[in-house]
Motif scaffolding. Structure first.
Motif, PDB file in Angstrom:
ATOM      1  N   TRP A  41      21.966  34.310  51.254  1.00  0.00           N
ATOM      2  CA  TRP A  41      20.758  34.106  50.451  1.00  0.00           C
ATOM      3  C   TRP A  41      21.058  33.439  49.112  1.00  0.00           C
ATOM      4  CZ3 TRP A  41      20.196  37.528  46.035  1.00  0.00           C
ATOM      5  CH2 TRP A  41      19.059  37.273  45.266  1.00  0.00           C
ATOM      6  N   SER A  42      22.169  33.789  48.494  1.00  0.00           N
ATOM      7  CA  SER A  42      22.405  33.384  47.104  1.00  0.00           C
ATOM      8  C   SER A  42      23.343  32.202  46.937  1.00  0.00           C
ATOM      9  CB  SER A  42      22.976  34.568  46.317  1.00  0.00           C
ATOM     10  OG  SER A  42      24.215  34.989  46.875  1.00  0.00           O
ATOM     11  N   TRP A  43      24.059  31.759  47.994  1.00  0.00           N
ATOM     12  CA  TRP A  43      25.082  30.745  47.773  1.00  0.00           C
ATOM     13  C   TRP A  43      24.536  29.434  47.223  1.00  0.00           C
ATOM     14  CZ3 TRP A  43      25.362  25.889  49.660  1.00  0.00           C
ATOM     15  CH2 TRP A  43      24.633  25.573  50.803  1.00  0.00           C
ATOM     16  N   PRO A  44      23.314  28.950  47.609  1.00  0.00           N
ATOM     17  CA  PRO A  44      22.848  27.698  46.986  1.00  0.00           C
ATOM     18  C   PRO A  44      22.702  27.815  45.467  1.00  0.00           C
ATOM     19  CG  PRO A  44      21.571  28.190  48.962  1.00  0.00           C
ATOM     20  CD  PRO A  44      22.359  29.407  48.646  1.00  0.00           C
ATOM     21  N   ALA A  45      22.198  28.953  45.007  1.00  0.00           N
ATOM     22  CA  ALA A  45      22.037  29.146  43.556  1.00  0.00           C
ATOM     23  C   ALA A  45      23.393  29.219  42.858  1.00  0.00           C
ATOM     24  CB  ALA A  45      21.236  30.417  43.293  1.00  0.00           C
ATOM     25  N   ILE A  46      24.354  29.906  43.486  1.00  0.00           N
ATOM     26  CA  ILE A  46      25.697  29.993  42.891  1.00  0.00           C
ATOM     27  C   ILE A  46      26.353  28.618  42.865  1.00  0.00           C
ATOM     28  CG2 ILE A  46      28.003  30.978  43.175  1.00  0.00           C
ATOM     29  CD1 ILE A  46      26.674  33.429  44.443  1.00  0.00           C
ATOM     30  N   PHE A  47      26.241  27.876  43.967  1.00  0.00           N
ATOM     31  CA  PHE A  47      26.819  26.529  44.031  1.00  0.00           C
ATOM     32  C   PHE A  47      26.199  25.616  42.977  1.00  0.00           C
ATOM     33  CE2 PHE A  47      26.200  22.177  45.596  1.00  0.00           C
ATOM     34  CZ  PHE A  47      27.507  21.761  45.714  1.00  0.00           C
ATOM     35  N   PHE A  48      24.887  25.721  42.794  1.00  0.00           N
ATOM     36  CA  PHE A  48      24.211  24.834  41.839  1.00  0.00           C
ATOM     37  C   PHE A  48      24.665  25.079  40.411  1.00  0.00           C
ATOM     38  CE2 PHE A  48      20.640  23.056  39.452  1.00  0.00           C
ATOM     39  CZ  PHE A  48      20.456  21.859  40.124  1.00  0.00           C
ATOM     40  N   LEU A  49      25.125  26.279  40.110  1.00  0.00           N
ATOM     41  CA  LEU A  49      25.621  26.557  38.760  1.00  0.00           C
ATOM     42  C   LEU A  49      26.802  25.666  38.392  1.00  0.00           C
ATOM     43  CD1 LEU A  49      25.475  30.460  38.573  1.00  0.00           C
ATOM     44  CD2 LEU A  49      24.050  28.831  37.323  1.00  0.00           C
ATOM     45  N   GLY A  50      27.490  25.100  39.384  1.00  0.00           N
ATOM     46  CA  GLY A  50      28.601  24.209  39.094  1.00  0.00           C
ATOM     47  C   GLY A  50      28.191  22.977  38.308  1.00  0.00           C
ATOM     48  N   PHE A  51      26.906  22.591  38.388  1.00  0.00           N
ATOM     49  CA  PHE A  51      26.448  21.405  37.665  1.00  0.00           C
ATOM     50  C   PHE A  51      26.300  21.648  36.168  1.00  0.00           C
ATOM     51  CE2 PHE A  51      24.933  20.419  41.977  1.00  0.00           C
ATOM     52  CZ  PHE A  51      25.498  19.169  42.122  1.00  0.00           C
ATOM     53  N   MET A  52      26.436  22.888  35.734  1.00  0.00           N
ATOM     54  CA  MET A  52      26.344  23.131  34.293  1.00  0.00           C
ATOM     55  C   MET A  52      27.685  22.886  33.604  1.00  0.00           C
ATOM     56  SD  MET A  52      26.193  27.297  34.023  1.00  0.00           S
ATOM     57  CE  MET A  52      27.610  28.316  34.426  1.00  0.00           C
ATOM     58  N   VAL A  53      28.752  22.716  34.384  1.00  0.00           N
ATOM     59  CA  VAL A  53      30.083  22.485  33.816  1.00  0.00           C
ATOM     60  C   VAL A  53      30.331  20.984  33.704  1.00  0.00           C
ATOM     61  CG1 VAL A  53      32.550  22.926  34.053  1.00  0.00           C
ATOM     62  CG2 VAL A  53      30.890  24.617  34.878  1.00  0.00           C
ATOM     63  N   PRO A  54      30.611  20.461  32.527  1.00  0.00           N
ATOM     64  CA  PRO A  54      30.889  19.021  32.381  1.00  0.00           C
ATOM     65  C   PRO A  54      32.114  18.597  33.174  1.00  0.00           C
ATOM     66  CG  PRO A  54      30.479  20.042  30.245  1.00  0.00           C
ATOM     67  CD  PRO A  54      30.629  21.161  31.230  1.00  0.00           C
ATOM     68  N   LEU A  55      32.140  17.327  33.527  1.00  0.00           N
ATOM     69  CA  LEU A  55      33.301  16.777  34.214  1.00  0.00           C
ATOM     70  C   LEU A  55      34.500  16.729  33.263  1.00  0.00           C
ATOM     71  CD1 LEU A  55      31.638  13.757  36.071  1.00  0.00           C
ATOM     72  CD2 LEU A  55      32.424  15.897  37.105  1.00  0.00           C
ATOM     73  N   PRO A  56      35.711  16.940  33.774  1.00  0.00           N
ATOM     74  CA  PRO A  56      36.896  16.766  32.914  1.00  0.00           C
ATOM     75  C   PRO A  56      36.950  15.353  32.337  1.00  0.00           C
ATOM     76  CG  PRO A  56      37.474  17.855  34.977  1.00  0.00           C
ATOM     77  CD  PRO A  56      36.048  17.408  35.126  1.00  0.00           C
ATOM     78  N   GLY A  57      37.565  15.232  31.188  1.00  0.00           N
ATOM     79  CA  GLY A  57      37.572  13.954  30.485  1.00  0.00           C
ATOM     80  C   GLY A  57      38.142  12.805  31.291  1.00  0.00           C
ATOM     81  N   PHE A  58      39.261  13.053  32.007  1.00  0.00           N
ATOM     82  CA  PHE A  58      39.880  11.946  32.742  1.00  0.00           C
ATOM     83  C   PHE A  58      39.016  11.500  33.908  1.00  0.00           C
ATOM     84  CE2 PHE A  58      41.266  15.706  34.984  1.00  0.00           C
ATOM     85  CZ  PHE A  58      41.339  15.328  36.313  1.00  0.00           C
ATOM     86  N   ILE A  59      38.275  12.428  34.532  1.00  0.00           N
ATOM     87  CA  ILE A  59      37.364  12.049  35.613  1.00  0.00           C
ATOM     88  C   ILE A  59      36.156  11.309  35.055  1.00  0.00           C
ATOM     89  CG2 ILE A  59      35.851  12.925  37.421  1.00  0.00           C
ATOM     90  CD1 ILE A  59      37.772  15.187  37.873  1.00  0.00           C
ATOM     91  N   SER A  60      35.589  11.842  33.980  1.00  0.00           N
ATOM     92  CA  SER A  60      34.438  11.206  33.356  1.00  0.00           C
ATOM     93  C   SER A  60      34.765   9.798  32.874  1.00  0.00           C
ATOM     94  CB  SER A  60      33.944  12.061  32.180  1.00  0.00           C
ATOM     95  OG  SER A  60      32.853  11.458  31.533  1.00  0.00           O
ATOM     96  N   GLY A  61      35.950   9.627  32.259  1.00  0.00           N
ATOM     97  CA  GLY A  61      36.349   8.303  31.779  1.00  0.00           C
ATOM     98  C   GLY A  61      36.553   7.314  32.910  1.00  0.00           C
ATOM     99  N   SER A  62      37.200   7.760  33.985  1.00  0.00           N
ATOM    100  CA  SER A  62      37.428   6.871  35.128  1.00  0.00           C
ATOM    101  C   SER A  62      36.116   6.468  35.777  1.00  0.00           C
ATOM    102  CB  SER A  62      38.333   7.560  36.151  1.00  0.00           C
ATOM    103  OG  SER A  62      39.588   7.871  35.592  1.00  0.00           O
ATOM    104  N   LEU A  63      35.209   7.439  35.972  1.00  0.00           N
ATOM    105  CA  LEU A  63      33.912   7.131  36.573  1.00  0.00           C
ATOM    106  C   LEU A  63      33.119   6.172  35.698  1.00  0.00           C
ATOM    107  CD1 LEU A  63      32.623  10.529  38.014  1.00  0.00           C
ATOM    108  CD2 LEU A  63      33.157   8.443  39.282  1.00  0.00           C
ATOM    109  N   SER A  64      33.126   6.432  34.395  1.00  0.00           N
ATOM    110  CA  SER A  64      32.369   5.582  33.486  1.00  0.00           C
ATOM    111  C   SER A  64      32.874   4.143  33.534  1.00  0.00           C
ATOM    112  CB  SER A  64      32.458   6.130  32.061  1.00  0.00           C
ATOM    113  OG  SER A  64      31.713   5.339  31.168  1.00  0.00           O
ATOM    114  N   HIS A  65      34.199   3.981  33.558  1.00  0.00           N
ATOM    115  CA  HIS A  65      34.773   2.633  33.610  1.00  0.00           C
ATOM    116  C   HIS A  65      34.386   1.924  34.907  1.00  0.00           C
ATOM    117  CE1 HIS A  65      37.622  -0.635  33.004  1.00  0.00           C
ATOM    118  NE2 HIS A  65      38.082  -0.422  34.227  1.00  0.00           N
ATOM    119  N   GLU A  66      34.481   2.622  36.025  1.00  0.00           N
ATOM    120  CA  GLU A  66      34.136   2.005  37.304  1.00  0.00           C
ATOM    121  C   GLU A  66      32.653   1.680  37.373  1.00  0.00           C
ATOM    122  OE1 GLU A  66      36.127   0.969  39.673  1.00  0.00           O
ATOM    123  OE2 GLU A  66      37.830   1.589  38.449  1.00  0.00           O
ATOM    124  N   LEU A  67      31.802   2.569  36.847  1.00  0.00           N
ATOM    125  CA  LEU A  67      30.359   2.312  36.860  1.00  0.00           C
ATOM    126  C   LEU A  67      30.003   1.124  35.974  1.00  0.00           C
ATOM    127  CD1 LEU A  67      29.002   5.976  36.713  1.00  0.00           C
ATOM    128  CD2 LEU A  67      28.874   4.401  38.653  1.00  0.00           C
TER     129      LEU A  67
END
Length: 294
Positions: free
Chosen positions: A112-138
């Motif tokens: 019953w609760s796993w979708p809500a628990i999984f969705f909480l992961g979106f409140m955590v920012p991406l690590p800097g090296f991932i965010s920087g790499s994605l931003s550069h590629e985008l």
């Protein structure tokens, strides 16, 4: 049971207060993650919408698995503190909650609760090296894709790095214009929609998978429209659209593209027909043909 969950909730809030304060600070100061304020609220909404499937079923298997998840969350917190990896601490909240649900409610409660628990992961920012790499590629994809569209419609455009040169000026696709901010929100929205929509599993998976290309396409269209305005109405209007109006229209455009995708799928593929209903229709058609022949 309600008092137990209330006490556990207060203890978790006290234990994670430092991490939650850090997240709130980043949500408030970093526009790419300002959607984080709404993530816990949406998780609670998911629990409320799915309340009909809630039931308790205790068992030794769920207790053991829950204890393992709780220990894993503790280990993650220890690694976070030892190596000063701040983002690992709030991420540990997910296995902790899953473990507590298993221990106190069993596997049906986790279902019953796993979708809500999984969705909480979106409140955590991406690590800097991932965010920087994605931003550069985008940025690079946005630049190349926009130049291709501009050249296709007959406008002179040349890419030099992340700068698009036009006859009436230039457009710098800087990091803030990479589309990462909108993409973070759109992926979270697609995951939430995949849980709420009454669609087959493969269609819901497709919703999540298509979030990335749709978000990228929306940003490419934004930059392309800006280039067209540069050449037609002037740099002042183009800059206004690029930094203000077009940024606000990116999300509705992405949602429109996603809705179009789902509409096309609903028209291309028909739902399966039960064998009993199919046999009944065939028998009915056969009897009618027999009466006509007589």
């Amino acid at each position: 049971m309600g008092a137990v969950w209330g006490a556990i909730g207060l203890f978790i809030l006290w234990s994670y207060w430092g991490s939650l304060s850090m997240l709130c600070h980043r949500w408030y100061n970093e526009a790419d993650y300002s959607h984080g304020f709404f993530v816990p609220l949406f998780s609670v909404l998911l629990l409320w919408i799915r309340r009909g499937s809630f039931r308790l079923e205790f068992g030794i298997g769920s207790t053991i698995c829950g204890a393992v998840l709780i220990l894993a969350a503790g280990a993650m917190r220890a690694v976070s503190a030892h190596y000063y990896f701040q983002l690992l601490d709030p991420i540990s909240l997910l296995p902790l909650l899953a473990g507590l649900v298993l221990v106190l409610g069993g596997w049906p409660s986790l279902a019953w609760s796993w979708p809500a628990i999984f969705f909480l992961g979106f409140m955590v920012p991406l690590p800097g090296f991932i965010s920087g790499s994605l931003s550069h590629e985008l940025q690079r994809i946005g630049t190349i894709g926009s130049v291709y569209i501009l050249q296709t419609v007959g406008m002179p455009a040349v890419a030099q790095g992340n700068v698009i040169w036009l006859t009436e000026g230039k457009i710098g696709v800087v990091e803030a214009c990479s589309g990462l901010r909108m993409l973070n929100v759109f992926v979270a929205m697609c995951c939430g929609a995949a849980v709420l929509l009454d669609r087959p599993l493969w269609e819901r998976c497709l919703i999540v998978i298509s979030a990335l290309p749709i978000g990228v396409a929306a940003n490419v269209l934004r930059i392309s429209v800006t280039g067209i305005l540069f050449e037609t109405v002037g740099a002042e209007w183009a800059e206004r659209v690029f930094h203000d109006m077009a940024g606000l229209l990116m999300m509705p455009l992405a949602i429109l593209l996603l809705g179009t995708e789902l509409y096309i799928l609903s028209k291309l593929l028909l739902p399966p027909v039960e064998s009993s209903v199919l046999a009944m229709n065939i028998g009915k058609g056969t009897s009618e043909e027999g009466r006509r022949s007589r």
